[in-house]
Design a protein around this motif. Sequence first.
Motif, mmCIF file in Angstrom:
data_model
loop_
_atom_site.group_PDB
_atom_site.id
_atom_site.type_symbol
_atom_site.label_atom_id
_atom_site.label_comp_id
_atom_site.label_asym_id
_atom_site.label_seq_id
_atom_site.Cartn_x
_atom_site.Cartn_y
_atom_site.Cartn_z
ATOM 1 N N TYR A 64 -22.515 11.998 -76.959
ATOM 2 C CA TYR A 64 -22.065 12.826 -76.156
ATOM 3 C C TYR A 64 -21.102 13.544 -76.953
ATOM 4 N N PRO A 65 -20.162 15.136 -75.914
ATOM 5 C CA PRO A 65 -21.200 15.701 -75.142
ATOM 6 C C PRO A 65 -22.616 16.053 -75.812
ATOM 7 N N ARG A 66 -23.304 16.084 -75.328
ATOM 8 C CA ARG A 66 -24.583 16.706 -75.314
ATOM 9 C C ARG A 66 -25.032 18.488 -75.027
ATOM 10 N N MET A 67 -24.700 18.416 -73.666
ATOM 11 C CA MET A 67 -25.091 20.259 -73.141
ATOM 12 C C MET A 67 -23.449 20.235 -72.742
ATOM 13 N N GLY A 97 -29.902 9.344 -80.871
ATOM 14 C CA GLY A 97 -29.837 10.776 -80.383
ATOM 15 C C GLY A 97 -28.239 11.090 -80.980
ATOM 16 N N ASN A 98 -27.512 12.146 -80.813
ATOM 17 C CA ASN A 98 -26.451 12.503 -80.995
ATOM 18 C C ASN A 98 -25.360 11.942 -79.741
ATOM 19 N N VAL A 140 -29.483 16.925 -77.863
ATOM 20 C CA VAL A 140 -30.100 15.434 -77.080
ATOM 21 C C VAL A 140 -30.164 15.586 -78.987
#
Lengths: 258, 303
Positions: free
Chosen positions: B57-60, B54-55, B71
Amino acid sequence: MKKFILDLQITHKVQLNKQNVLLKLTSKDLLPEILPGQFAEIRVDKSPTTFLRRPISINFVDIAQNELWLLVQIVGEGTKRMAEMNPGDLLNAIIPLGNTFTIPTDKNAKVVLIGGGVGVAPLYMFGEKLNRMGYKCVFLLGARSQSDLLLLNEFEKIGEVYTTTEDGSHGEKGYVTQHSLLYNPDFNYIYTCGPTPMMKAVASYAAKNEIFCEVSLENMMGCGIGACLCCVTDTTEGNLCVCTEGPVFNINKLKWQI
Amino acid sequence: MANLTTKLGRLQMKNPVMTASGTFGYGTEYSDFMDLSRIGGIIVKGTTLRERQGNQYPRMAETASGMLNAVGLQNKGVNYFIEHIYPTIKDLDTNVIVNVSGSEIDDYVKTAEIINELDKIPGIELNISCPNVKEGGMAFGVSCAAAAKVVSAVRKVYDKELIVKLSPNVTDIAEIAKAVEDAGADSISLINTLLGMAINSKTRKPMLSTITGGLSGPAVKPIALRMVWQVTHAVKVPVVGLGGIMNATDAIEFMLAGATAIQVGTANFIDPAISEKIVEGINDYLDTNNFSSVTEIIGALEI
């Protein structure tokens, strides 16, 4: 541990300073078992600007009073609204979430708990438990200024307390990692929670001196239960959720450049 | 008590409420809060042929009435799913559907082929709409030709319920829907997240490591409703509606617009027991309004 969605009622609110309040909350049922280091996901209200729950460290659980303490620092809209709430108000919480700190195997171990700002919250609950179990705890607490040092009186009841402030208004002037307490690296266990740069400095000190060290991370979270995969941190096992695999991590597991 | 059972293509469902992929883990994360057998289906986390980290952080980021995520399909790959996760969820008394994604057509095909062998997985949801991966994902869902190509390739190896999840990041969603229907989709789910962005003015940095991400939550509901309405008028296959459903009323609106079933996504983060409550809420609505079956409200919008 089984998780619960509970409506908690505020019984006491203590304004610690301009930016921080201590909320004491109770439940009509007996609170579930909660371990030091665990956190709550708090539903603030139904306003569009505070949409998701807020992860807040559990500061203490007073079993006799059936009370849970949350130390809330105002950092945004959600925590601001929490800080504006009053005794009698209800807060919906999911508890208990996350893991806990590792208890030292040796009762005579030299233990230091290093906290910065609102990061002292989980260290109080852990220190209180260690103290009750017969461990001798040293607390090293740092803040910008004297008024930002939180719960000093409470910490003094459960261990030896040292402080640093950036402006020198309390304790030694500077950062926690510059405190003279750490000149002689004879601690066996370090536990830390606070701003990331502070925790990285502490982790670097621990790594250099080969001291066991656990940090409590505070990543942004979506769900708090390991479903959304938003709060990950890079570890030796790949990206792991801070909410379920943490928030407490041994520094050896983290891929921090320290 | 109204009859809540419904049929989605080949799937028999005890009610039209499912949970959206990426918002409900593998279901078991939610078992402390609700009875998983009370809902119609669970779409488990996006699964790819090989493990994905996945990617970064930050993911949101939280936004007005919604959230952005990036994500990037973090998962341990289909083989790990079969060995470690399938045994823990195969006996859940609900439809467990696997969301399948990939970077290339061959990835989708191989993953679908492997999942086709699992007795207790009655369907897959083909994710041609993930906005958070560099290759594949949404790229397949924004052109009719690419969408048709991946769907027909998977159709050849997959013989159970094939749901295709569409991206809203297109000019004409009805055209894409028709293309995947012609390519062999049994049903269509929509919408995946809308491409969005958030900026921190204090740091002058993007809020997400990937700069852009997928917007979900009540902020996207009117767009999702409009697209469900458009798609149900363009195709014959059943449609699963999702996008910002927070309560039973929202779910009913999607069904009135034409959805045969619905998925609850971001709302699971705020109330982990919400999907079960939505089932109860739909039942109350049917009783109050004298409907004997939930199928009566599908497409019952009065114009």
